[in-house]
Design a protein around this motif. Sequence first.
Motif, PDB file in Angstrom:
ATOM      1  N   ASP A   1     -15.864  -5.282 -26.204  1.00 27.69           N
ATOM      2  CA  ASP A   1     -15.541  -6.160 -27.608  1.00 27.69           C
ATOM      3  C   ASP A   1     -14.528  -7.216 -27.081  1.00 27.69           C
ATOM      4  OD1 ASP A   1     -13.524  -4.146 -26.631  1.00 27.69           O
ATOM      5  OD2 ASP A   1     -13.006  -4.727 -27.769  1.00 27.69           O
ATOM      6  N   HIS A   2     -13.974  -7.444 -25.193  1.00 28.81           N
ATOM      7  CA  HIS A   2     -13.518  -8.638 -25.367  1.00 28.81           C
ATOM      8  C   HIS A   2     -14.634  -9.108 -23.838  1.00 28.81           C
ATOM      9  CE1 HIS A   2     -10.129  -6.232 -26.400  1.00 28.81           C
ATOM     10  NE2 HIS A   2      -9.989  -5.448 -26.341  1.00 28.81           N
TER      11      HIS A   2
ATOM     12  N   HIS B   1      -5.753  -7.523 -28.997  1.00 28.55           N
ATOM     13  CA  HIS B   1      -5.866  -7.537 -29.937  1.00 28.55           C
ATOM     14  C   HIS B   1      -4.586  -7.412 -31.385  1.00 28.55           C
ATOM     15  CE1 HIS B   1      -9.915  -5.360 -29.891  1.00 28.55           C
ATOM     16  NE2 HIS B   1      -9.497  -4.607 -29.348  1.00 28.55           N
TER      17      HIS B   1
ATOM     18  N   PHE C   1     -14.859  -0.234 -36.627  1.00 25.65           N
ATOM     19  CA  PHE C   1     -14.903  -0.604 -34.862  1.00 25.65           C
ATOM     20  C   PHE C   1     -15.006   0.956 -33.903  1.00 25.65           C
ATOM     21  CE2 PHE C   1     -11.651  -0.702 -30.946  1.00 25.65           C
ATOM     22  CZ  PHE C   1     -11.605  -2.300 -30.665  1.00 25.65           C
TER      23      PHE C   1
ATOM     24  N   ASP D   1      -4.980  -3.865 -24.000  1.00 23.38           N
ATOM     25  CA  ASP D   1      -5.519  -3.550 -25.118  1.00 23.38           C
ATOM     26  C   ASP D   1      -3.936  -2.557 -25.599  1.00 23.38           C
ATOM     27  OD1 ASP D   1      -8.174  -3.671 -25.958  1.00 23.38           O
ATOM     28  OD2 ASP D   1      -8.669  -1.556 -24.827  1.00 23.38           O
TER      29      ASP D   1
ATOM     30  N   TYR E   1      -5.038   1.751 -34.128  1.00 24.84           N
ATOM     31  CA  TYR E   1      -4.972   1.546 -33.194  1.00 24.84           C
ATOM     32  C   TYR E   1      -5.412   3.110 -31.620  1.00 24.84           C
ATOM     33  CZ  TYR E   1      -6.244  -1.465 -29.280  1.00 24.84           C
ATOM     34  OH  TYR E   1      -7.146  -2.029 -28.258  1.00 24.84           O
TER      35      TYR E   1
ATOM     36  N   HIS F   1      -9.844  -6.739 -18.439  1.00 22.36           N
ATOM     37  CA  HIS F   1     -10.434  -4.822 -18.870  1.00 22.36           C
ATOM     38  C   HIS F   1     -11.579  -5.608 -19.694  1.00 22.36           C
ATOM     39  CE1 HIS F   1     -11.219  -1.897 -21.614  1.00 22.36           C
ATOM     40  NE2 HIS F   1     -10.456  -1.780 -22.878  1.00 22.36           N
TER      41      HIS F   1
ATOM     42  N   HIS G   1      -7.411   0.755 -21.334  1.00 24.79           N
ATOM     43  CA  HIS G   1      -7.738   1.486 -21.745  1.00 24.79           C
ATOM     44  C   HIS G   1      -8.783   2.621 -21.289  1.00 24.79           C
ATOM     45  CE1 HIS G   1     -11.228   1.463 -24.748  1.00 24.79           C
ATOM     46  NE2 HIS G   1     -11.320   3.528 -25.221  1.00 24.79           N
TER      47      HIS G   1
ATOM     48  N   GLU H   1     -14.268  -3.845 -21.386  1.00 27.45           N
ATOM     49  CA  GLU H   1     -14.727  -2.910 -22.681  1.00 27.45           C
ATOM     50  C   GLU H   1     -15.719  -4.130 -23.265  1.00 27.45           C
ATOM     51  OE1 GLU H   1     -12.564  -0.937 -24.632  1.00 27.45           O
ATOM     52  OE2 GLU H   1     -14.390   0.381 -26.303  1.00 27.45           O
TER      53      GLU H   1
HETATM   54 FE1  FEO Z   1     -10.344  -0.868 -24.564  1.00 34.14          FE
HETATM   55 FE2  FEO Z   1     -10.211  -4.109 -27.339  1.00 34.14          FE
HETATM   56  O1  FEO Z   1     -10.962  -2.710 -25.810  1.00 34.14           O
END
Ligand code: FEO
Length: 399
Positions: free
Chosen positions: A84-85, A227, A24, A166, A196, A80, A147, A82
């Motif tokens: 990954d989203h 997540h 990750f 997150d 995490y 968010h 984050h 980032e």
């Molecule tokens: Fe800060 Fe799952 O991204």
Amino acid sequence: MYCVRKVTEDIYWVGGSERHLPLFENIHPIPRGVSYNSYLLLDEKTVLFDTVDWSICRQFVENIQAVLGGRSLDYMVINHMEPDHAACIEEIILRYPNVEIICTQKASLFMHQFGFHIDGKVIEVKEGNTMSFGKHNVTFIGAPMVHWPEAMVTYDSTDGVLFSADAFGSFGALDGKLFNDEVNFDRDWIEDARRYYTNIVGKYGPHVKSLLKKASSIDIKIICPLHGPVWRNDLGYLLDKYDKWSSYEPEEKGVMIVYGTMYGNTESAANDLATRLVEKGMINVVIYDVSKTHVSYLISETFKYSHVVLACATYNLKIYPPMLSYIMDMKALNLQKRTCTLIENGSWAPQSGGLMRELLGEMKEMTILDNEISLNSTMKEDDVDSMNDIVDSIIESMK
Ligand code: FEO
């Protein structure tokens, strides 16, 4: 084939899991995979809450199409940015060209930075702004540094649902089980949730605290993170963990011994210490080889235990490199409030103890016990008294 779950009467989980990715953020091992959660509200308006990582975009699009059932998508709330989203934002715009994006000003800036074509589509919102999508009313709540700086969370006061970005997330793919009451979280998930939190958000404890304070003033029934499992009962369990982690308070009185060894002699001293601790009644002891354990696991365990023993060989007159890397990670993640003991080893010039003491001394509220031990190559009978003194000082400091 689509694969969705109903969260409430009008809200659907439309995310997915992946088990291919080894690391990750290309850093942290995820042997149990990871889920990327996204949620879709069907009201007078249709509203998507965040997108997903590019790796599962095809599944995501099928999920959205199935839930929309021919309706168009009106809004996309981006809590968010980032990737990954946020990776699929443009894909959604291509498929639903009339969609409008609701996000913070900073998120909009990041979308431009990432090269997204979003001109004329963004509705910027600020702390406390509200919107109604029909039956459902939402409030946007800033969550900077949880984050990234642009982050916010969205509270649906109609169903008491917090889309928490997150916050409250976990590593681990979802094996069909979406809700916390469908899994044994304390047995099967807590290690990944802690790893995490501590590695991804651990540095930002004060910001998490500020979000927890805001959350305490609203009536939350369901937490929908980006997540891991969705929480619909026993919220106190999770909030208590977050309270401890964000305060850097240990969860347990116990001793984590981390050793850095080249030929097994420092490992032998670590085993000796653990045995003496157990014989004196302190059985909550764990040992890790710093060279064999990924630092993300070490960080997670360091957040858990009250006491940390660093046993370290001297290498090129410095701290053994994997141990140095671990200590620097602790520092980077703002770890504090631990009681530490040092064991150094060296065959011709033991130095690691003093150097580790210096680094730990630069961290906040760390107690470094006076009793330490300097070994010359191996632990010997002559060292037993010093080792017993270390054991006594650790046990005394726990009272
Ligand atoms: Fe800060 Fe799952 O991204």
